[in-house]
Enzyme design. Structure first.
Site, PDB file in Angstrom:
ATOM      1  N   ASP A 119      -1.406   2.373  -0.823  1.00 24.53           N
ATOM      2  CA  ASP A 119      -1.457   0.984  -0.367  1.00 24.53           C
ATOM      3  C   ASP A 119      -2.887   0.608  -0.019  1.00 24.53           C
ATOM      4  OD1 ASP A 119       1.164   0.515  -0.711  1.00 24.53           O
ATOM      5  OD2 ASP A 119       1.727   0.578   1.406  1.00 24.53           O
ATOM      6  N   ASP A 123      10.037   1.513  -5.457  1.00 25.74           N
ATOM      7  CA  ASP A 123       9.405   1.848  -4.182  1.00 25.74           C
ATOM      8  C   ASP A 123      10.338   2.667  -3.287  1.00 25.74           C
ATOM      9  OD1 ASP A 123       7.437   1.821  -2.257  1.00 25.74           O
ATOM     10  OD2 ASP A 123       7.163  -0.348  -2.274  1.00 25.74           O
TER      11      ASP A 123
HETATM   12  C1  GLA Z   1       5.100  -0.846  -0.103  1.00 30.62           C
HETATM   13  C2  GLA Z   1       4.284  -0.737  -1.377  1.00 30.62           C
HETATM   14  C3  GLA Z   1       3.463  -1.978  -1.559  1.00 30.62           C
HETATM   15  C4  GLA Z   1       4.377  -3.186  -1.607  1.00 30.62           C
HETATM   16  C5  GLA Z   1       5.238  -3.221  -0.355  1.00 30.62           C
HETATM   17  C6  GLA Z   1       6.283  -4.311  -0.442  1.00 30.62           C
HETATM   18  O1  GLA Z   1       4.276  -0.824   1.006  1.00 30.62           O
HETATM   19  O2  GLA Z   1       3.501   0.413  -1.367  1.00 30.62           O
HETATM   20  O3  GLA Z   1       2.700  -1.908  -2.732  1.00 30.62           O
HETATM   21  O4  GLA Z   1       5.188  -3.111  -2.744  1.00 30.62           O
HETATM   22  O5  GLA Z   1       5.897  -2.004  -0.125  1.00 30.62           O
HETATM   23  O6  GLA Z   1       7.091  -4.343   0.676  1.00 30.62           O
END
Ligand code: GLA
Length: 794
Positions: free
Chosen positions: A562, A494
């Site tokens: 997300d 990420d």
């Molecule tokens: C980001 C990612 C999510 C999740 C969060 C965790 O927003 O896109 O899918 O992994 O971080 O903090």
């Protein structure tokens, strides 16, 4: 195939041709990019410049280049009455200060102190296979499936060499282009802009399509007519960004999903990108793509070289779908690599939207166990497993497993997951640090920091300075150690904020920062995942904030957004599908009402959209009713049965004349199966009829099309329930709520037969519910309803 004949170059893929030639002055003149043509004299296709355009600069009075071959071309083919002005020519590459006033791909402070550059042809070599780069990822292929031409250009008065490399991927109808520049001058060069490619095409009333948005609204399609001036598609965030995906299209205004001329452009790069479409006074469209020159400056000493990222181009005269098919095949064959190339992706159960930071081992194991029972295959432990990471304000940068949450450590936890019969994956955000972390306390200098300015934060975190070798080593060592110790087989990588205060005290020239950050990242990923090809890597950046071909050279799939609301995902996944195959698009079923929109949607629609991608589930399975669990188990069984088609089949968007509907389909590569999705956003009362068109089947073969059965929950009907149930129930009562958990109605199933030609012309479906009564054939879509249909050969 690449053929060169008297300094005329013919690049040919299965369905396209790309032609250019060397002019009598040594410039590369673009002649044609379009549907495949037989090799022949280029003259009929050249942009003519017989008349002199007033106020244009004439290059023709300067000395002509006198290579043997160009002389021959000149004598044979050039009309001596031509007016040679660079501003009214279609070029493959242009300079500055010699009469072309469009944007040049190169802006260099030359050793002579000027910005004037003029690169002319020197020599060319053709080789089979692909040509690697030292600093950046590239597409790849074998000598059987690709070949390239390396054209050396030079600016003679400044001793600078420019190489233009064209690689032809014949079977996927893609041509890639890149360039590198070498300083042969004793003086230092200062590069201020270097784009990877440009090409000039005579305008045919084109429009430009870009894929734009932001967090939770990535890659929405936008079309703009091309008018005089320059339209720019760029990012300046440090990543390829959720604001403007690097890929863009150029098409005739009349082009549809299945007809018309469409060009596609993208770049294998994850940093700040820049793509431009510029229409000039001579009605020529210049398309260029490369690194964004925003805050960019690079110095080149003698004999040093600078490599530009590889640009990717395709063309189809059969509309947007066919153009997308080229990109999809190309990415599956020549971008994604390693053991997961062409390999079916597992169905994921991810704990993030189920528990966020609030979990312990018991909760996780229970989620995993339930997921396993329903058919899921890989458990992903998301954020919150390390350091003091109990919220997003602490812990990033640390790798000590939180023993309060996972008392048996990561290895023990992974063993428990594996004992349940699941693979185990882990989330990392290695490019970041929280100030409240052991790493920051020990090494504040690892974070990007501009002395004299307060740092700015995104999600309470700061970005690590990947330009620094010690930071790269720190990440490589820690991530690798955990992967190896615990036996992790999947990683979610990420990156949750944009870059600000771009500055590294390791660099003397801060103009290098953004590019060095990305090459640092590539080097880290290569070091970690190169020796561990068994790991399935999913990259992510607050969702689709770094969905690009550079990342896909390392990661096999990318978290698209997300936003898991399926109605929003229709726009996001549709946008992505123009440029990227479904095998790279990660899509999860989550809870309703949705985390990001509060919209309520049926379980069936959530699955029906997520199935057009790499499927996962991301919700607390404890709260599913008995019938919902049955539905999930059945969805997973269905997906497994058709997984290869969903992930690696031929995906098409079917043109639909109404704005509140969408139809997608995936076709098995051998052509004997199609699964199509029909999606309705908002209902329109008594709208008439709906239909499905099935594309790409054999016109003469017989097929059966059948609705995939799916649940309709009685609760959905509220007070209307008395119209559709034999007994009267209180719509707010316990009985209905209980009935809803153990019983569901089946949505109407339709079955039709016909040959491929009939299915392509359109199958008319049963009516939707209009409140005039109910029977089992009525389609119960309502707002946000959808169905999948399976088409098989009889
Ligand atoms: C980001 C990612 C999510 C999740 C969060 C965790 O927003 O896109 O899918 O992994 O971080 O903090």
């Amino acid at each position: 195939m690449i053929e060169s004949l008297k300094e005329q170059f013919y690049l040919t893929t299965e369905h396209t041709s790309y032609w250019f030639r060397v002019t009598e002055f040594g410039h590369l003149e673009h002649v044609y990019y379009g549907a495949k043509l037989q090799k022949q004299n280029m003259e009929a296709l050249r942009y003519k410049h017989i008349a002199e355009f007033g106020s244009c600069i004439s290059y023709g009075k300067t000395e002509k280049v006198s290579t043997r071959a160009t002389k021959k071309i000149k004598n044979a083919e050039i009309n001596s009455s031509e007016h040679y002005s660079l501003d009214t020519m279609c070029l493959e590459w242009s300079g500055i200060g010699r009469g072309d006033y469009r944007q040049s791909p190169l802006e260099i402070k030359m050793p002579d102190g000027s910005f004037v550059n003029d690169f002319v042809f020197k020599t060319s070599t053709i080789k089979s296979g692909s040509c690697d780069m030292h600093t950046l990822p590239t597409a790849y292929g074998t000598p059987e499936d690709c070949m390239y031409i390396d054209i050396t250009m030079e600016d003679r008065s400044n001793q600078i060499e420019l190489h233009l490399i064209y690689t032809v991927y014949e079977d996927t109808d893609v041509i890639t282009r890149r360039a590198y520049i070498v300083n042969r001058n004793d003086e230092k060069l200062v590069i201020r802009r270097v784009l990877s490619m440009m090409v000039d095409i005579p305008n045919r009333d084109y429009r430009m399509t870009t894929f734009d948005g932001g967090w939770i609204k990535e890659t929405h399609r936008h079309d703009r007519d091309i008018t005089y001036g320059r339209i720019v598609n760029f990012s300046a965030t440090g990543g390829s960004s959720n604001q403007h995906n690097p890929g863009f299209l150029l098409s005739e205004k009349t082009a549809t999903e299945s007809s018309g001329n469409v060009y596609g452009f993208n770049i294998i790069y994850s940093g700040n990108h820049y793509g431009a479409v510029e229409l000039n006074h001579a009605d020529i469209v210049r398309v260029s793509i490369g690194i964004n020159d925003h805050c960019f400056e690079w110095e080149l000493d003698k004999e040093e070289l600078f490599e530009m990222p590889e640009a990717v181009m395709t063309f189809s005269n059969k509309g947007f779908n066919s153009m997308s098919h080229h990109f999809h095949d190309f990415i599956n064959k020549h971008i994604v690599r390693g053991e997961w190339k062409d390999k079916e992706r597992p169905i994921i159960i991810n704990n993030w939207e189920a528990y966020f930071f609030d979990f312990n081992e018991r909760k996780l194991l229970r989620l995993a166990e339930q997921g396993k029972k329903l058919g899921m295959e890989l458990f992903v432990l998301d954020d919150g497993w390390f350091g003091a990471r109990n919220s997003d304000s602490a812990g990033l940068g640390d790798y000590e497993v939180n023993r309060k949450k996972l008392p048996s450590g990561m290895k023990g936890f992974v063993q428990k997951i594996k004992a349940l019969g699941l693979q185990c994956g882990l989330w990392f955000e290695p490019e970041m640090v929280n100030e409240d972390s052991d790493l920051y306390r020990a090494h504040p200098e690892y974070a990007i920091n501009l002395p004299g300015k307060n740092p700015t934060y995104g999600r309470n975190q700061r970005v690590l300075d990947l330009c620094k070798p010690q930071v790269q080593d720190y990440i490589v060592e820690n991530v690798s150690r955990i992967l190896d110790d615990a036996g992790i087989t999947y990683v979610k990588w990420d990156m949750n904020r944009h870059i600000s205060e771009a500055y590294s005290d390791r660099l003397t020239n801060q103009g290098e920062f953004f590019h060095r950050y990305i090459t640092g990242l590539y080097s880290i990923m290569k070091r970690i995942f190169g020796p561990r090809p068994h790991i399935l890597l999913e990259s992510c950046s607050s969702g689709g904030n770094r969905f690009d071909l550079g990342m896909l050279c390392y990661s096999h799939q990318i978290w698209a957004s997300d936003d898991t609301d399926p109605i929003e995902r229709l726009k996001i996944q549709k946008g992505l599908s123009y440029l990227y195959p479904l095998s790279t698009i990660s899509a999860h079923v989550s809870a309703s009402p949705h985390l990001q929109t509060l919209r309520e949607t049926a379980f069936s629609t959530r699955f029906n959209v997520a199935a057009f991608g790499c499927l996962g589930y991301e919700l607390d399975l404890r709260y599913l009713s008995k019938v919902e669990k049955q539905e999930v188990a059945e969805q997973i069984a269905f997906y497994k049965l058709h997984r290869r088609t969903f992930q690696f089949g031929e995906f098409s968007r079917v043109d639909y004349p109404k704005n509140n509907k969408m139809q997608w389909q995936v076709r098995k590569k051998d052509g004997n199966k199609v699964i199509t999705g029909f999606f309705q956003t908002l209902t329109i009362a008594a709208e008439g009829y709906d239909y499905l068109r099935i594309l790409g089947l054999n016109a003469d073969k017989e097929y059966v099309i059948e609705t995939k059965p799916q649940n309709v929950y009685v609760e959905r009907f509220g007070g209307l329930i008395k119209h559709i149930m034999p007994v009267e129930l209180n719509p707010d009562g316990l009985i209905l709520r209980t009935a809803n958990r153990i019983y569901s109605m089946q949505d109407g199933v339709e079955t039709y037969q016909g040959d491929g030609a009939l299915l392509a012309s359109g199958v008319l479906l049963n009516n939707q519910f209009v409140g005039s009564g109910y029977n089992e054939k009525i389609r119960l879509l309502g707002d946000f309803g959808s169905n999948l249909y399976v088409v098989t050969e009889r």
